[in-house]
Every structure is written in C-alpha cells, then in structure tokens.
Design a protein around this motif. Structure first.
Motif, PDB file in Angstrom:
ATOM      1  N   ASN A  71       0.822  -1.213   0.000  1.00 50.12           N
ATOM      2  CA  ASN A  71       0.000   0.000   0.000  1.00 50.12           C
ATOM      3  C   ASN A  71       0.856   1.263   0.000  1.00 50.12           C
ATOM      4  O   ASN A  71       2.077   1.208   0.025  1.00 50.12           O
ATOM      5  N   GLY A  72       0.187   2.409   0.000  1.00 53.25           N
ATOM      6  CA  GLY A  72       0.890   3.687  -0.040  1.00 53.25           C
ATOM      7  C   GLY A  72       1.646   4.033   1.218  1.00 53.25           C
ATOM      8  O   GLY A  72       2.412   4.999   1.230  1.00 53.25           O
ATOM      9  N   GLY A 255      -7.676  -3.283  -7.799  1.00 47.14           N
ATOM     10  CA  GLY A 255      -6.239  -3.032  -7.823  1.00 47.14           C
ATOM     11  C   GLY A 255      -5.941  -1.543  -7.793  1.00 47.14           C
ATOM     12  O   GLY A 255      -6.648  -0.741  -8.387  1.00 47.14           O
ATOM     13  N   THR A 256      -4.889  -1.166  -7.079  1.00 46.22           N
ATOM     14  CA  THR A 256      -4.384   0.201  -7.127  1.00 46.22           C
ATOM     15  C   THR A 256      -2.905   0.149  -7.485  1.00 46.22           C
ATOM     16  O   THR A 256      -2.233  -0.851  -7.197  1.00 46.22           O
ATOM     17  N   GLN A 257      -2.419   1.188  -8.136  1.00 50.98           N
ATOM     18  CA  GLN A 257      -1.072   1.158  -8.702  1.00 50.98           C
ATOM     19  C   GLN A 257      -0.162   2.164  -7.995  1.00 50.98           C
ATOM     20  O   GLN A 257      -0.596   3.259  -7.629  1.00 50.98           O
ATOM     21  N   ILE A 298       7.232   8.126  -3.551  1.00 49.30           N
ATOM     22  CA  ILE A 298       6.310   7.005  -3.753  1.00 49.30           C
ATOM     23  C   ILE A 298       4.953   7.611  -4.095  1.00 49.30           C
ATOM     24  O   ILE A 298       4.388   8.364  -3.301  1.00 49.30           O
ATOM     25  N   PHE A 299       4.448   7.317  -5.286  1.00 48.50           N
ATOM     26  CA  PHE A 299       3.236   7.958  -5.800  1.00 48.50           C
ATOM     27  C   PHE A 299       2.251   6.891  -6.252  1.00 48.50           C
ATOM     28  O   PHE A 299       2.604   6.002  -7.023  1.00 48.50           O
ATOM     29  N   GLY A 300       1.011   6.989  -5.770  1.00 47.58           N
ATOM     30  CA  GLY A 300       0.013   5.993  -6.131  1.00 47.58           C
ATOM     31  C   GLY A 300      -1.301   6.625  -6.532  1.00 47.58           C
ATOM     32  O   GLY A 300      -1.575   7.798  -6.276  1.00 47.58           O
ATOM     33  N   THR A 338       1.324  -3.218  -8.635  1.00 45.21           N
ATOM     34  CA  THR A 338      -0.088  -3.114  -8.293  1.00 45.21           C
ATOM     35  C   THR A 338      -0.347  -3.977  -7.070  1.00 45.21           C
ATOM     36  O   THR A 338       0.371  -4.945  -6.795  1.00 45.21           O
ATOM     37  N   GLY A 339      -1.372  -3.614  -6.326  1.00 47.27           N
ATOM     38  CA  GLY A 339      -1.785  -4.392  -5.160  1.00 47.27           C
ATOM     39  C   GLY A 339      -3.292  -4.320  -5.037  1.00 47.27           C
ATOM     40  O   GLY A 339      -3.913  -3.334  -5.441  1.00 47.27           O
TER      41      GLY A 339
END
Length: 427
Positions: A71-72, A255-257, A298-300, A338-339
C-alpha cells in the motif's frame, strides 16, 4: 509445493532481512487459527497472544504479501466512509461508538512500533489536499466532525500554508492531521510478525488455507497439513479467494497502482515535501504520495476494478505524478507495482461471525492501514467475550453488488467514472 515470492516492489526490495518461515507440515492444535499474515491477521494474533491465547497464523505466500505490504504506507484516520455517513445510516448511538474508534488504529500502530522496536521509517503528519472550493468546504466540515469525536490534532491550511508543506500548484488549501503519518508498510508487517513470534505465536508461510472444516472444533486444511482450533479468524481480505463463499459474495477485489522514483537526493526531496508529510488529494479517485526513508517519491493512484494487473503501470501513474510535480519530468522510475484491496458496496468494513467460532474482518475499501490494526483488537476482544465494539461493526448493513459477481465490476467502474467526472468538473 509452489513458492510464492513477494511482488517486485520498492518495499520488497528494501525490506528488513528476515528468513522465510516454514510451511505447515502435518497436524497442529491451537486456540486460534488466523488465516492471513497481513495487518488484520497480525494485529489479531498480537492482541490474542498478549492475553494468553495460543495462536497459529497461516499465510498463503509471505508475511505482508498482499495489501499490507504494497500500500501507499499512509496512516490515515477514520474509515473510507466517514462518521457522518455512518450516523445517517445507522443512527447516533452506533455511530458514536464507531466514531470513538475511528482514530484508534494509528495509536495502535505507534504503540506497536515503540513496544516492539519496529524499524519501519515512521514519520508523523498527513495532509488532505483540496483542489476545488467544494473540497475545501468538505475539509472544514470534516475538521468539525472529527473534533466532535475528540480528535484535535488538526490544522486547516490556506493556499499559502499548503504551499509551505507541498510544492504543488494544484491545491487551494488542505488539512494537516499530525496524528496521521507514514511508514514502510512491509517492514511494519515484518516487525509485527517478529513480535507475534516473540510472544510464542507460530507463523507458517507458503501455507494457503484450502478448506475449512466447520463445526464445534473447526479444522483449517492446507496442502500439507491442518490446524485444529477452538476459533478461526479469517483475515485474507482481497486475497482470500473463494475459501469462504458467503464473504466473497458481498465484496470485490480492486487493484491500485504505485510507482517509486529513483532516489531524489536531500535537496530535491525537501523542495517537494519540506516537512516530510504524506499527502492525499480529495478526489473520489484520489492520488497519494510521500517520501521514502531514502528520499524517493512514492506515488500511487488509480483503481482497476476486478483486480486485473495493468500492462503498463508507469504509463498510468507517471502522468499523475508529473501533473503534481512537473519538475520530476527527467526523474527515472525504479519500481512500479499493483496491489489489491477489497471494496464493499457501502465502502465500510465487513465484520462478523460465521457460526459460533469463525470470525472475520474484511473490506477496508482502500482505507485499511489504520482500520486493520483496530480490527485486530476488536476481534481479539470478541474472542475474549467482550463483544460490544465488535457488534458495533457487525451490525453495519451490507449488501451484495447489483447483478451479482458477473456485473459487479462494470457497475463499480461506471460509478467510479461518474464520480471521476464530477471531480474533473469541480462539482
């Protein structure tokens, strides 16, 4: 037997060194079998061990393999739907109890880090950044709401003040929460796993739960072993699969990237985020970012409904990063991954019990770092016979996605498109 490694992320590449844990072989007996070694499972195990339970944790891959290690890394208070929405849905009494718990998860994280000396680059301070006047108005209301529940470490930021904490021209203001902050999420999970073992708990990696034998003395089966327990805690979240069909029916993996730059150096890093706070904007499909311990950005952002892995993550996220920080146009991206997180229709977590002895928590809906730590405490309380706080979550209404599993992805994507359009148009 298959050996599932970590995804190729910045977190996995910079994780604190720990030896792999053995898979389960044969039969063991315990008080509580926890399925999943992410934050929910590890938090549950720690609270139970601290109260004298015997605990065995089964992890299908590695500790923190899922959302907990991808995660972020932002410590964000409350829930994906805030306390006022809960109040309108369930009334003031239940909302009061949930509101009192909304800021507890961050305190639990800080207590764990201090008590067990977890090295995870913990930093204080999180910023909610407003792009439109409507979003700024929402933050003003949110500050009043949170202060009504005793949360006072908040400061509204006007346009001048937000430029002092983040070098981005998009924002007209924001809110700083000094009880927010950020961590290296995988190292937090690894530190909590070490704490579990220091208290006598057992963690088996590469040991997926393939079947639960329900009954008065439930049994969890893995490919090469089984665990007999008095209680089971199901904490697989978006990586649970169809192990418990009734849980899969009311949730959807998404999913988030995330991308991570090369090291920026002290000067450039400090120019972007002078106080080293983490930031998230106020859009429905929000962007979030922070500096790592070694001064990378770190950018999501972005959501893929149905949890498919995009072919080119950098192509999705890099333009978002450059919109916020055009000065990074020549900076190299070292990692992209991705997670999955688990979305519910209400965007509130699902907590409950199946029969008398199978407990679960799932569906943080993208707001899980703090909630999962609270969930572990609440689940442990319930197993000890103190179920009032557990019941406050368990009584929240939840519904299946329209059209069932076949149509849940297109319906959710359509809703996200609508809210994304509203963000772009500023209403």
């Amino acid at each position: 037997m298959a050996n599932t490694p970590y995804t190729e992320s910045y977190y996995a590449a910079s994780a604190n060194a720990v030896p792999p844990r053995p898979s389960l072989q044969g039969e063991v007996e315990t008080d509580v079998c926890v399925i999943g070694a992410g934050y929910t499972g590890l938090s549950s195990a720690l609270f139970l061990l601290e109260h004298g339970f015997r605990v065995t944790v089964l992890e299908a891959a590695r500790v923190g393999f899922g959302a907990s290690g991808r995660n972020g890394g932002q410590i964000v208070n409350s829930y994906s739907r805030d306390i006022d929405v809960i109040e309108r849905s369930v009334g003031p009494r239940q909302a009061q109890m949930l509101g009192q718990m909304a800021f507890e998860g961050g305190r639990i994280i800080r207590d764990r880090v201090a008590r067990y000396n977890i090295q995870c680059d913990l930093k204080d301070g999180g910023v909610f950044a407003a792009i439109t006047p409507k979003q700024m108005g929402h933050l003003e209301s949110q500050k009043r709401l949170w202060e009504r529940f005793g949360h006072t470490q908040l400061e509204l930021l006007d346009q001048r003040r937000i430029r002092e904490v983040v070098a981005c021209d998009q924002y007209i203001g924001g809110m700083l929460d000094m009880s927010g902050g950020h961590i290296h999420p995988l190292n937090l999970a690894l530190g909590e796993a070490a704490a579990v073992e220091s208290l006598g708990g057992t963690i088996h990696e590469q040991s997926p739960a393939v079947r639960i034998e329900r009954g008065a003395s439930p049994v969890v089966h893995t490919p090469q072993g089984k665990v007999r327990a008095k209680f089971i805690i199901v904490a697989g979240n978006a990586y649970l699969g169809n192990l418990v069909p009734e849980l899969a029916a009311k949730s959807m993996p998404c999913g988030t990237q995330v991308i991570t730059t090369e090291p920026l150096g002290d000067e450039l890093a400090k120019s972007l985020l002078p106080q080293d706070y983490c930031v998230e904007d106020c859009n429905y499909l929000l962007d979030y970012y922070r500096l790592s311990g070694d001064k990378r950005l770190i950018f999501g952002g972005g959501v893929v409904y149905g949890a498919r892995d995009p072919a080119n993550i950098e192509a999705i996220i890099r333009p978002k990063m450059l919109k916020a920080f055009p000065q990074l146009k020549d900076v190299k991206i070292d990692y992209a991954w991705t997670g999955n997180f688990l979305l519910t229709l209400s965007r509130l977590p699902q907590v409950g019990r199946l029969g008398d002895n199978i407990y679960y928590s799932q569906g943080c809906s993208g707001h899980g770092v703090t909630y999962t730590h609270l969930a572990g405490k609440v689940l442990a309380e319930a197993l000890r016979g103190q179920a009032e706080r557990f019941d406050a979550f368990a009584d929240l209404p939840h519904y299946p996605f329209p059209g069932g599993q076949l149509l849940r992805t297109p319906f959710a994507a359509l809703g996200a498109w609508y809210y994304g359009l509203r963000d772009k148009l500023g209403f």
